[in-house]
Design a protein around this motif. Structure first.
Motif, PDB file in Angstrom:
ATOM      1  N   TRP A  91     -13.198  -1.231   2.306  1.00  0.00           N
ATOM      2  CA  TRP A  91     -12.270  -2.043   1.513  1.00  0.00           C
ATOM      3  C   TRP A  91     -11.045  -2.459   2.319  1.00  0.00           C
ATOM      4  O   TRP A  91     -10.250  -3.269   1.875  1.00  0.00           O
ATOM      5  CB  TRP A  91     -11.799  -1.260   0.273  1.00  0.00           C
ATOM      6  CG  TRP A  91     -11.058  -0.009   0.677  1.00  0.00           C
ATOM      7  CD1 TRP A  91      -9.722   0.105   0.965  1.00  0.00           C
ATOM      8  CD2 TRP A  91     -11.616   1.276   0.880  1.00  0.00           C
ATOM      9  NE1 TRP A  91      -9.417   1.387   1.349  1.00  0.00           N
ATOM     10  CE2 TRP A  91     -10.579   2.134   1.304  1.00  0.00           C
ATOM     11  CE3 TRP A  91     -12.907   1.796   0.769  1.00  0.00           C
ATOM     12  CZ2 TRP A  91     -10.786   3.472   1.601  1.00  0.00           C
ATOM     13  CZ3 TRP A  91     -13.097   3.131   1.059  1.00  0.00           C
ATOM     14  CH2 TRP A  91     -12.045   3.954   1.471  1.00  0.00           C
ATOM     15  N   GLY A  92     -10.846  -1.881   3.506  1.00  0.00           N
ATOM     16  CA  GLY A  92      -9.651  -2.099   4.312  1.00  0.00           C
ATOM     17  C   GLY A  92      -8.926  -0.770   4.465  1.00  0.00           C
ATOM     18  O   GLY A  92      -9.547   0.292   4.437  1.00  0.00           O
ATOM     19  N   THR A  93      -7.604  -0.830   4.623  1.00  0.00           N
ATOM     20  CA  THR A  93      -6.798   0.385   4.742  1.00  0.00           C
ATOM     21  C   THR A  93      -5.719   0.357   3.669  1.00  0.00           C
ATOM     22  O   THR A  93      -4.959  -0.621   3.579  1.00  0.00           O
ATOM     23  CB  THR A  93      -6.155   0.509   6.135  1.00  0.00           C
ATOM     24  OG1 THR A  93      -7.190   0.437   7.133  1.00  0.00           O
ATOM     25  CG2 THR A  93      -5.404   1.819   6.288  1.00  0.00           C
ATOM     26  N   THR A  94      -5.695   1.396   2.864  1.00  0.00           N
ATOM     27  CA  THR A  94      -4.708   1.501   1.792  1.00  0.00           C
ATOM     28  C   THR A  94      -3.742   2.638   2.104  1.00  0.00           C
ATOM     29  O   THR A  94      -4.045   3.541   2.869  1.00  0.00           O
ATOM     30  CB  THR A  94      -5.399   1.777   0.443  1.00  0.00           C
ATOM     31  OG1 THR A  94      -6.249   2.926   0.578  1.00  0.00           O
ATOM     32  CG2 THR A  94      -6.224   0.593  -0.012  1.00  0.00           C
ATOM     33  N   TYR A  95      -2.586   2.559   1.474  1.00  0.00           N
ATOM     34  CA  TYR A  95      -1.530   3.564   1.649  1.00  0.00           C
ATOM     35  C   TYR A  95      -1.019   3.980   0.276  1.00  0.00           C
ATOM     36  O   TYR A  95      -0.940   3.159  -0.637  1.00  0.00           O
ATOM     37  CB  TYR A  95      -0.379   2.988   2.469  1.00  0.00           C
ATOM     38  CG  TYR A  95      -0.798   2.642   3.871  1.00  0.00           C
ATOM     39  CD1 TYR A  95      -0.687   3.577   4.889  1.00  0.00           C
ATOM     40  CD2 TYR A  95      -1.330   1.386   4.169  1.00  0.00           C
ATOM     41  CE1 TYR A  95      -1.093   3.266   6.188  1.00  0.00           C
ATOM     42  CE2 TYR A  95      -1.736   1.077   5.455  1.00  0.00           C
ATOM     43  CZ  TYR A  95      -1.616   2.015   6.460  1.00  0.00           C
ATOM     44  OH  TYR A  95      -2.022   1.720   7.724  1.00  0.00           O
ATOM     45  N   ALA A  96      -0.658   5.248   0.160  1.00  0.00           N
ATOM     46  CA  ALA A  96      -0.110   5.763  -1.102  1.00  0.00           C
ATOM     47  C   ALA A  96       1.280   5.164  -1.319  1.00  0.00           C
ATOM     48  O   ALA A  96       2.152   5.252  -0.464  1.00  0.00           O
ATOM     49  CB  ALA A  96      -0.042   7.282  -1.070  1.00  0.00           C
ATOM     50  N   THR A  97       1.461   4.585  -2.471  1.00  0.00           N
ATOM     51  CA  THR A  97       2.707   3.924  -2.846  1.00  0.00           C
ATOM     52  C   THR A  97       3.875   4.900  -2.912  1.00  0.00           C
ATOM     53  O   THR A  97       3.704   6.048  -3.300  1.00  0.00           O
ATOM     54  CB  THR A  97       2.521   3.284  -4.243  1.00  0.00           C
ATOM     55  OG1 THR A  97       1.447   2.368  -4.165  1.00  0.00           O
ATOM     56  CG2 THR A  97       3.757   2.583  -4.727  1.00  0.00           C
ATOM     57  N   ASN A  98       5.052   4.407  -2.588  1.00  0.00           N
ATOM     58  CA  ASN A  98       6.278   5.155  -2.845  1.00  0.00           C
ATOM     59  C   ASN A  98       6.535   5.000  -4.340  1.00  0.00           C
ATOM     60  O   ASN A  98       7.032   3.972  -4.801  1.00  0.00           O
ATOM     61  CB  ASN A  98       7.436   4.602  -2.019  1.00  0.00           C
ATOM     62  CG  ASN A  98       8.735   5.324  -2.273  1.00  0.00           C
ATOM     63  OD1 ASN A  98       8.995   5.825  -3.360  1.00  0.00           O
ATOM     64  ND2 ASN A  98       9.583   5.361  -1.261  1.00  0.00           N
ATOM     65  N   LEU A  99       6.148   5.999  -5.107  1.00  0.00           N
ATOM     66  CA  LEU A  99       6.257   5.915  -6.567  1.00  0.00           C
ATOM     67  C   LEU A  99       7.702   5.869  -7.038  1.00  0.00           C
ATOM     68  O   LEU A  99       7.994   5.287  -8.083  1.00  0.00           O
ATOM     69  CB  LEU A  99       5.520   7.086  -7.217  1.00  0.00           C
ATOM     70  CG  LEU A  99       4.008   7.076  -7.024  1.00  0.00           C
ATOM     71  CD1 LEU A  99       3.394   8.340  -7.607  1.00  0.00           C
ATOM     72  CD2 LEU A  99       3.398   5.833  -7.639  1.00  0.00           C
ATOM     73  N   ILE A 158      -4.048  -3.281   4.493  1.00  0.00           N
ATOM     74  CA  ILE A 158      -4.623  -3.952   5.659  1.00  0.00           C
ATOM     75  C   ILE A 158      -6.068  -4.301   5.314  1.00  0.00           C
ATOM     76  O   ILE A 158      -6.850  -3.425   4.941  1.00  0.00           O
ATOM     77  CB  ILE A 158      -4.549  -3.051   6.912  1.00  0.00           C
ATOM     78  CG1 ILE A 158      -3.078  -2.741   7.229  1.00  0.00           C
ATOM     79  CG2 ILE A 158      -5.247  -3.722   8.087  1.00  0.00           C
ATOM     80  CD1 ILE A 158      -2.871  -1.749   8.339  1.00  0.00           C
ATOM     81  N   PRO A 159      -6.426  -5.576   5.383  1.00  0.00           N
ATOM     82  CA  PRO A 159      -7.774  -5.990   4.980  1.00  0.00           C
ATOM     83  C   PRO A 159      -8.873  -5.433   5.879  1.00  0.00           C
ATOM     84  O   PRO A 159      -8.614  -5.013   7.010  1.00  0.00           O
ATOM     85  CB  PRO A 159      -7.734  -7.519   5.072  1.00  0.00           C
ATOM     86  CG  PRO A 159      -6.401  -7.902   5.571  1.00  0.00           C
ATOM     87  CD  PRO A 159      -5.589  -6.679   5.817  1.00  0.00           C
ATOM     88  N   PRO A 160     -10.104  -5.462   5.375  1.00  0.00           N
ATOM     89  CA  PRO A 160     -11.238  -4.997   6.179  1.00  0.00           C
ATOM     90  C   PRO A 160     -11.318  -5.764   7.494  1.00  0.00           C
ATOM     91  O   PRO A 160     -10.983  -6.940   7.563  1.00  0.00           O
ATOM     92  CB  PRO A 160     -12.456  -5.313   5.317  1.00  0.00           C
ATOM     93  CG  PRO A 160     -11.946  -5.522   3.945  1.00  0.00           C
ATOM     94  CD  PRO A 160     -10.517  -5.981   4.080  1.00  0.00           C
ATOM     95  N   GLY A 161     -11.748  -5.056   8.550  1.00  0.00           N
ATOM     96  CA  GLY A 161     -11.927  -5.685   9.853  1.00  0.00           C
ATOM     97  C   GLY A 161     -10.662  -5.792  10.686  1.00  0.00           C
ATOM     98  O   GLY A 161     -10.712  -6.220  11.835  1.00  0.00           O
ATOM     99  N   VAL A 162      -9.504  -5.433  10.106  1.00  0.00           N
ATOM    100  CA  VAL A 162      -8.245  -5.481  10.847  1.00  0.00           C
ATOM    101  C   VAL A 162      -7.872  -4.047  11.216  1.00  0.00           C
ATOM    102  O   VAL A 162      -7.904  -3.151  10.368  1.00  0.00           O
ATOM    103  CB  VAL A 162      -7.120  -6.122   9.992  1.00  0.00           C
ATOM    104  CG1 VAL A 162      -5.794  -6.099  10.735  1.00  0.00           C
ATOM    105  CG2 VAL A 162      -7.502  -7.539   9.583  1.00  0.00           C
ATOM    106  N   ASP A 163      -7.558  -3.836  12.488  1.00  0.00           N
ATOM    107  CA  ASP A 163      -7.198  -2.492  12.936  1.00  0.00           C
ATOM    108  C   ASP A 163      -5.932  -2.017  12.244  1.00  0.00           C
ATOM    109  O   ASP A 163      -4.986  -2.789  12.053  1.00  0.00           O
ATOM    110  CB  ASP A 163      -6.994  -2.460  14.456  1.00  0.00           C
ATOM    111  CG  ASP A 163      -8.304  -2.528  15.222  1.00  0.00           C
ATOM    112  OD1 ASP A 163      -9.346  -2.136  14.657  1.00  0.00           O
ATOM    113  OD2 ASP A 163      -8.288  -2.976  16.380  1.00  0.00           O
ATOM    114  N   ALA A 164      -5.928  -0.748  11.895  1.00  0.00           N
ATOM    115  CA  ALA A 164      -4.774  -0.116  11.251  1.00  0.00           C
ATOM    116  C   ALA A 164      -4.122   0.840  12.240  1.00  0.00           C
ATOM    117  O   ALA A 164      -4.820   1.491  13.021  1.00  0.00           O
ATOM    118  CB  ALA A 164      -5.220   0.649  10.008  1.00  0.00           C
ATOM    119  N   PRO A 165      -2.800   0.931  12.189  1.00  0.00           N
ATOM    120  CA  PRO A 165      -2.151   1.916  13.061  1.00  0.00           C
ATOM    121  C   PRO A 165      -2.474   3.325  12.589  1.00  0.00           C
ATOM    122  O   PRO A 165      -2.713   3.561  11.412  1.00  0.00           O
ATOM    123  CB  PRO A 165      -0.661   1.603  12.908  1.00  0.00           C
ATOM    124  CG  PRO A 165      -0.541   0.926  11.588  1.00  0.00           C
ATOM    125  CD  PRO A 165      -1.837   0.207  11.365  1.00  0.00           C
TER     126      PRO A 165
END
Length: 185
Positions: A91-99, A158-165
């Protein structure tokens, strides 16, 4: 068990659970003790209930940097401020939101509407919030509000196929993403 292996197993379990269709709860059949804090409870009781729910629902596991690695021994001043750890998959790269920042600009009614229909990308188990009773979601909202805004916004998706740090967990599915995750916001 080595800490990183335990975290990886936990993340995998959450991901697998998050990919399942959300059950439709029958609120009428909830056990009578499902709401130990009535809506008319004292504000401090509702906030304490919210803190309890945040702890047991595992919110800090992803939304508080270093929480799982520290065995939950993180000062509440750092709770729910998001994390630079990404979750990378088809699905890409997701990050936990600052709630704390997310909730800061919301009114309680907005939070209730938002969490009642929340649909996210993996690995967030959004079905947990959708199936919670309104009183529990109110308690979480009030607890997070009581902490006040802090921290920085989470990194952008970050969408699929794009490198994530780095750092990120890479989750590999045998047959690609589940259909519901492919077009999630």
């Amino acid at each position: 068990m080595h800490a990183s292996r335990g975290i990886a197993l936990f993340a995998s379990a959450v991901f697998i659970a998050a990919c399942q269709p959300a059950p439709t709860p029958d609120v009428a059949t909830a056990p009578p003790d499902a709401h130990p804090v009535p809506a008319a409870a004292a504000p401090e009781d509702i906030i304490a209930r919210g803190e309890y729910l945040v702890r047991i629902a595992g919110c800090n596991d992803c939304h508080t940097a270093g929480y799982a690695e520290a065995g939950g021994e993180v000062d509440t001043a750092r709770w729910l401020t998001g994390s630079p750890l990404g979750y990378r998959g088809p699905w890409g790269t997701t990050y936990a939101t600052n709630l704390r920042l997310r909730i800061d600009g919301m009114e309680e009614a907005e939070w209730l509407a938002y969490t009642a229909s929340l649909r996210t990308r993996p690995i967030m188990p959004d079905f947990i919030l959708r199936t919670m009773h309104e009183e529990d979601r109110v308690a979480i909202f009030r607890f997070v509000k009581s902490l006040g805004p802090a921290g920085e916004p989470a990194p952008a998706f970050i969408p699929p196929g794009v490198d994530a740090p780095r750092p990120y967990f890479e989750l590999v599915l045998p047959d690609g993403p589940p259909p519901a995750a492919a077009g999630a916001p």
